[in-house]
Design an enzyme around this catalytic site. Structure first.
Site, mmCIF file in Angstrom:
data_model
loop_
_atom_site.group_PDB
_atom_site.id
_atom_site.type_symbol
_atom_site.label_atom_id
_atom_site.label_comp_id
_atom_site.label_asym_id
_atom_site.label_seq_id
_atom_site.Cartn_x
_atom_site.Cartn_y
_atom_site.Cartn_z
ATOM 1 C CB SER A 103 -0.914 0.006 1.229
ATOM 2 O OG SER A 103 -1.786 1.121 1.201
ATOM 3 C CG HIS A 143 0.422 13.011 1.276
ATOM 4 N ND1 HIS A 143 -0.866 13.303 0.902
ATOM 5 C CD2 HIS A 143 0.344 12.004 2.187
ATOM 6 C CE1 HIS A 143 -1.703 12.509 1.567
ATOM 7 N NE2 HIS A 143 -0.996 11.717 2.340
ATOM 8 C CG HIS A 147 -4.535 4.862 -2.195
ATOM 9 N ND1 HIS A 147 -5.562 4.130 -2.766
ATOM 10 C CD2 HIS A 147 -4.085 4.124 -1.140
ATOM 11 C CE1 HIS A 147 -5.734 3.009 -2.079
ATOM 12 N NE2 HIS A 147 -4.862 2.974 -1.093
ATOM 13 C CB VAL A 204 -1.717 -4.761 -5.327
ATOM 14 C CG1 VAL A 204 -2.181 -4.016 -6.571
ATOM 15 C CG2 VAL A 204 -0.245 -4.439 -5.055
ATOM 16 C CG HIS A 207 -18.635 12.599 6.220
ATOM 17 N ND1 HIS A 207 -17.780 11.713 5.612
ATOM 18 C CD2 HIS A 207 -17.883 13.666 6.586
ATOM 19 C CE1 HIS A 207 -16.556 12.221 5.629
ATOM 20 N NE2 HIS A 207 -16.599 13.401 6.201
ATOM 21 N N GLY A 221 -3.215 -4.696 13.793
ATOM 22 C CA GLY A 221 -2.026 -4.398 13.004
ATOM 23 C C GLY A 221 -1.184 -3.292 13.601
#
Length: 308
Positions: free
Chosen positions: A100, A104, A114, A117, A183, A267
């Site tokens: 992952s 930035h 981003h 896999v 939201h 994690g």
């Protein structure tokens, strides 16, 4: 454990190589920043056990923060975020591995990106092992251009073309629906492709599709960085970038299944949250100036549309 030794090694070797090739390319492009390598282990006896390699660049010339993480873990029970579409596997032991990344950039004209896999395998009591893949990539610009959006989406489309004409439009729609701040009824960025719980091509075919997405990342993103990284900008553009980064944080903490999976399964928080930007701001009820480039992003680029 759940998957065969050969399967585990094939996926693991690919993912470790992908992490290295991406960080090598980012280092070369940045020219100043270097990735710090953090090898970590979660020993047996903990709820989640396994290992990983987090690679992080901070305060580079091009990338203000770039994180690329590899992890390979096993656990006794799948967390709720992984069984939304597979309730029959609730509570089953599992094995998961993936890469992952989030980049930035420093220059507001360079989009944040981003990519993820991953493979997850699980075995419910009395059932055969189940293995599936997921991931994708998506682009989050601050000052968007048609050229960049088209290039990114065309690269995604071409990577998926060998696996069927339905894959890009299907995964593109899935991405638009997934990367939405519900939201706020607002998209996080201009999307890309996203897939999850994918096993319909069998192990070999599904793994090949995952590799195609991972291998397309550098081609999809780096040309955009090279076009935009030296463009001039001032305090206005920087302030808008930090404001829009706030939306990125909101999505990752409130809606992102990967973040929820990592935290719910016990994690490593430092690696799970490597996607957070180094600087961010929120403004109450901020409104873009009519006719401005900032308004163009929110009004014309963020609403889902066809790019290719």
């Amino acid at each position: 454990m759940i998957t065969t030794e050969k399967t585990v090694h094939a996926v693991r070797d690919y993912l470790r190589g992908l992490q290295q090739s991406i960080t090598d390319a980012a280092t070369a492009l940045d020219g100043q920043g270097q990735f710090v390598v953090d090898e970590w282990h979660k020993p047996s006896g903990e709820t989640l056990q396994g290992e990983g390699r987090t690679m992080i660049m901070e305060q580079g010339a091009v990338f203000e923060r770039a994180g690329v993480g590899f992890s390979h873990v096993t656990g006794p029970r799948l967390p709720p975020s992984a069984t939304q579409h597979r309730p029959e596997l609730a509570g089953a032991p599992f094995e998961a591995m993936g890469v992952s990344l989030v980049f930035h950039p420093r220059n507001p004209h360079v989009p944040t990106v981003h990519m993820n896999v991953r493979m997850i395998a699980a075995t419910a009591p009395g059932q055969a092992p189940v293995c599936w893949f997921g991931g994708g990539m998506d682009l989050t610009p601050y000052y968007a251009t048609q050229e960049d959006a088209t290039h990114f989406h065309r690269t995604c489309r071409d990577a998926l073309a060998p696996f069927g004409a339905d894959k890009y439009p299907r995964f593109k729609t899935w991405c638009d629906e997934y990367f939405c701040l519900k939201h706020r009824a607002e998209q996080r960025g201009i999307g890309g492709v996203f897939f999850d719980d994918f096993s319909e091509l069998g192990f070999e075919g599904s793994f090949a599709l995952q590799r195609a997405v991972g291998d397309a990342f550098l081609q999809a993103y780096m040309p955009i960085v090279e076009r935009r990284m030296n463009m001039p900008y001032g305090e206005r553009e920087r302030a808008f970038q930090l404001y829009r980064r706030g939306r990125y944080v909101e999505f990752n903490l409130v809606w992102d299944r990967g973040t929820h999976f990592g935290l719910q399964s016990g994690g490593r928080s430092e690696s799970i949250l490597l996607s957070m930007p180094p600087l961010v701001s929120w403004s109450y009820n901020w409104q873009a100036e009519p006719g401005s480039a900032e308004e163009a992003l929110t009004r014309h680029f963020l609403p889902p549309r066809d790019w290719v």
